[in-house]
Design an enzyme around this catalytic site. Sequence first.
Site, PDB file in Angstrom:
ATOM      1  N   GLY A 198      33.412   2.887   8.137  1.00 46.04           N
ATOM      2  CA  GLY A 198      34.704   3.416   8.588  1.00 46.04           C
ATOM      3  C   GLY A 198      34.557   4.333   9.772  1.00 46.04           C
TER       4      GLY A 198
ATOM      5  N   VAL B  56      37.819  10.560  11.705  1.00 49.50           N
ATOM      6  CA  VAL B  56      36.843  11.350  10.942  1.00 49.50           C
ATOM      7  C   VAL B  56      35.478  10.688  10.982  1.00 49.50           C
ATOM      8  CG1 VAL B  56      36.229  12.246   8.667  1.00 49.50           C
ATOM      9  CG2 VAL B  56      38.606  12.359   9.453  1.00 49.50           C
TER      10      VAL B  56
ATOM     11  N   LYS C 262      50.894  14.633  -3.862  1.00 53.15           N
ATOM     12  CA  LYS C 262      50.727  13.585  -2.857  1.00 53.15           C
ATOM     13  C   LYS C 262      52.001  12.758  -2.820  1.00 53.15           C
ATOM     14  CE  LYS C 262      47.234  12.196  -0.167  1.00 53.15           C
ATOM     15  NZ  LYS C 262      46.306  13.084   0.550  1.00 53.15           N
TER      16      LYS C 262
END
Length: 348
Positions: A176, A180, A80
Amino acid sequence: MAVLDHIEFDTHETVAFCRDAASGLRAIIAVHDTRLGPALGGCRMLPYASEAEALTDVLRLSRGMSYKNALAGLPLGGGKSVIIGDPLRDKTPALMRAFGDFVERLGGAYITAEDSNTAPQDMAEIASRTRHVRNMGFGPEDNPSPVTALGVFYGIQVGLQVLGLPLSGIVVALEGLGKVGMDLAERLHQAGAKLIVSDTSASRVAEAVARFGAEAVAVGTAHRVPATVFAPCALGAGLNADTIPELGARMIAGAANNQLATPEDGARLHARGVLYCPDYVVNAGGVLGIPLPGETLTMPQRMERAAVILRTTREVLDHAHQAQIPTNVAADVLAERILQQGCRRVAA
C-alpha cells in the site's frame, strides 16, 4: 438487521442508520464508548457491497478508535462513520451536508473527521451543519499522513528493538503506497532499510522503485516475501487464516486499520512466533495530530506528539511477553483498563 446480536457488536453505545432521500445519503454512525470523552473517529465513504458489510466495518472501526484514543492518552472516546456509495460518482456537497445534519442530531456524542475518500472540502460542507467536526484544513500542516507514517515508523523501531535487530539493512515488505505508505517508505529508506513494495497503482509502485530503489511484487503477494518486517498499509482484514500461514516476515507493523480478520488471528500470529504490533497502537499518529478544542498545532508539534507511540508500543509488547499472551489481546487489555479507570493520560 440484528445489530445487537452482530458478531462485531461490543457494547456500542449508539448505532445510527442515516438515510436522506433528497441527497441519496446512506450512512451508519457508530459510537462505541464515551467514558473518556466524546467519540472521535473519521468518516469514510466506500462502495460497500451491502449494508451488512458497511455495518461490520463501522462496528469494528469504532471499537478500534476507542482503544486507539485511550492508549494514545487522549480525552476522547471512540466512534466511526461510513457512507455507503462510490465517492467518485455519488459524493456531492448536498450529501455531505445531509450527513452533517445526522452528526448534529447526536448532540456532540460523536465528532467526525476525514478518513478514506473524504477530504477537507467534505469536512467544510459537514461543518456548515454541525460544529462536531474536526476539519484538518487545506494547508501542508493540516495533512495527517506524515504524523501517521511517523507513528508507524516508531512502532517498527520498537518492534525491532524487542527482536534485537537494527533497522539499517533489514528488508521491509510494504503493502500500500498511498500518502501514509509512501511517507513510511521514505522514512524506512532513509533509515537504511531495503524495500519490497506492492500497490494497485502502477504509477505509485514506479515512484517507489525510482525514489527508493524498491523491488516491486504483485498485488496481494507482499505478505509472502521473505522479510524482517511486513508493513500492511492498505486494506484491513489482510491477516487471516489463509494469509498467516504464508507470511514470510518475522514482524508486522503497518498503518492499515483492522489488520486482523478476527481476534483469533492474533493467536495464530502468536503461535507462529510472528511479532505483531497492533494496528491501533502504531497508527495512532493521525489522531494524535488532530488539535484538541482550543488548540492550534504546528506540524512539528504534531510530529512531537506521535512520540507517545514509542511508549505505548513498548508497553503493549512488554505486557504481552510478560503475560505470554498475543499482542492484540495485550493491547485490548491495557486499553480496557484505561477505559474502566477513566484515566486520561496526557499525550506526549
